[in-house]
Design a protein around this motif. Structure first.
Motif, mmCIF file in Angstrom:
data_model
loop_
_atom_site.group_PDB
_atom_site.id
_atom_site.type_symbol
_atom_site.label_atom_id
_atom_site.label_comp_id
_atom_site.label_asym_id
_atom_site.label_seq_id
_atom_site.Cartn_x
_atom_site.Cartn_y
_atom_site.Cartn_z
ATOM 1 N N PHE A 299 47.933 35.794 47.003
ATOM 2 C CA PHE A 299 48.091 37.127 46.931
ATOM 3 C C PHE A 299 48.184 37.758 46.149
ATOM 4 N N LYS A 341 49.663 43.395 43.150
ATOM 5 C CA LYS A 341 48.447 42.662 44.728
ATOM 6 C C LYS A 341 47.166 41.768 43.052
ATOM 7 N N PRO A 345 42.464 37.221 46.278
ATOM 8 C CA PRO A 345 42.726 36.321 46.348
ATOM 9 C C PRO A 345 42.357 35.491 45.835
#
Length: 401
Positions: A299, A341, A345
């Motif tokens: 992630f 980030k 994902p």
């Protein structure tokens, strides 16, 4: 090949249901689509900025405000320099499990506080942390590369690196159904970096910093975050214009062993074996490939090095058609180790390879006050200010079958 006792193997052997959504709110971030902007130069003077406001509580959340046990007056380290790294243990006093969905550090003395790191130590490491605190004179203990406590280190998969704070940063906020799980008996370790440059390395008042945790009891659907490290060796020789007894690799490893014990001292050679390298390759840039042992989701992540770090990158399946860069910090700043980030994902599993690459620069040694008065050395892995690390610390979840 990943060894059965390595952090990546231990993580892959765990089975927990974790996050499928992840967000970070932090000052200077760019909505998660790239690295946080790097302030100019190492150890820039960025104190004095007011803290950003906290976001409102969401359904089921509560704030828990924690403080250092008492005020602490930082002092420069022996041997010169203007920086002190001090770890404090803070007991959140949990009687039942809770999930950390946000954190915010508030220093009392912003003129001294340069940056901070929040670690979560599970009950298994609590005794080691309390022992370290009890045997060290004064409040807390000296630390640098991590918690500084064997049995409670992020690099060994024994603790979680939850957040990094720098002046002006806002609360780090995760999505509502995602968090770091704290069991009863878990501890928070707050590492404060104090900079005494403005006072010419002399004590300049005390600080009693605070940490605000955003907690939720969770539901059966709440998913648990974890961190795992990807390490590469550090084999940085002395610069061409440097010389001295510690410019020898074996002598430097012996010095690390003397300062931190055989477990840390043996890491340099153990990493070579874990990375499938038969001999050290002295140079600025080092790399390590690790096979992914189990299905998991990436992630976010951030790079961790020390004061000689220049850049760090983590790649998935380098050289293959599905190659992807999952972490790229082209201008590493020790004081801005912000979580980055991923745009989306990334699912990985057996058959995939993760490569971490770090570049260090021995030339920085003469430019940094905390290193310039120390003897030159062949730099290997170690916990001290003059030692180095190369770790890509990734925020992950084992993937549900």
């Amino acid at each position: 090949m990943t060894k059965p006792d390595s952090p990546l193997w231990r993580f892959g052997a765990a089975t927990a249901a974790l996050a499928t959504a992840f967000a970070v709110v932090a000052c200077g971030s760019n909505a998660g689509n790239g690295a946080v902007p790097i302030p100019p130069g190492p150890h820039n003077g960025h104190a004095g900025q007011p803290p950003a406001p906290t976001q409102p509580l969401r359904a089921g959340e509560r704030f828990v405000d924690l403080k250092m046990a008492e005020a602490y007056t930082p002092a420069p380290p022996e041997g010169g320099g203007t920086d002190e790294y001090r770890c404090q243990v803070i007991d959140p006093g949990l009687t039942k499990a809770a999930f950390v969905t946000g954190t915010q550090v508030t220093p009392e003395n912003v003129a001294l506080a340069h940056h901070a790191i929040v670690y979560a130590v599970p009950p298994a490491g609590a005794a080691a942390v309390r022992e370290q605190d009890a045997k060290t004179p004064g409040l807390g203990w000296q630390c640098f590369g991590g918690t500084g406590v064997p049995g409670a280190e992020v690099e060994e998969g024994e603790a979680a690196w939850v957040d990094t704070w720098a002046p002006g940063a806002s609360e780090t906020l995760f999505t509502e159904d995602v968090g770091f799980k704290l069991e009863p008996g878990s501890l928070i370790v707050l590492q404060m970096h104090y900079n005494l440059l403005a006072s010419d390395g002399k004590p300049a008042g005390s600080d009693r910093s605070a940490v605000r945790l955003r907690l939720t009891d969770g539901t059966p659907q709440t998913r648990e975050l974890d961190t795992f490290p990807l390490d590469a060796p550090t084999d940085l020789p002395c610069a061409a214009d440097e010389s001295g007894p510690l410019c020898d690799r074996a002598a430097s490893i012996a010095d690390v062993t003397k300062r931190f014990g055989p477990e840390v001292g043996g890491t340099a050679d153990e990493q070579l074996e874990e990375c499938g390298q038969s001999a050290p390759k002295p140079g600025n840039t080092q790399t390590c490939d690790q096979e992914v042992p189990a299905p998991m989701t990436l992630f976010a992540g951030f790079g961790h090095m020390h004061l000689l770090g220049r850049s760090i990158k983590v790649e998935l399946n380098p050289g293959k058609p599905n190659a992807k860069v999952v972490l790229d910090v082209p201008q590493f700043d020790f004081d801005n180790q912000r979580l980055v980030k991923l745009p989306e994902p990334v699912e990985i599993g057996p058959g995939d390879t993760l490569r971490v690459t770090c570049t260090h620069d021995a030339g920085l040694r003469k430019k940094l006050p905390q290193l310039s008065k120390l003897p030159p050395r062949y730099v290997v892995w170690g916990d001290g200010t003059s030692d180095e690390m190369c770790t890509g610390i990734m925020t992950v979840s084992p993937r549900r079958s």
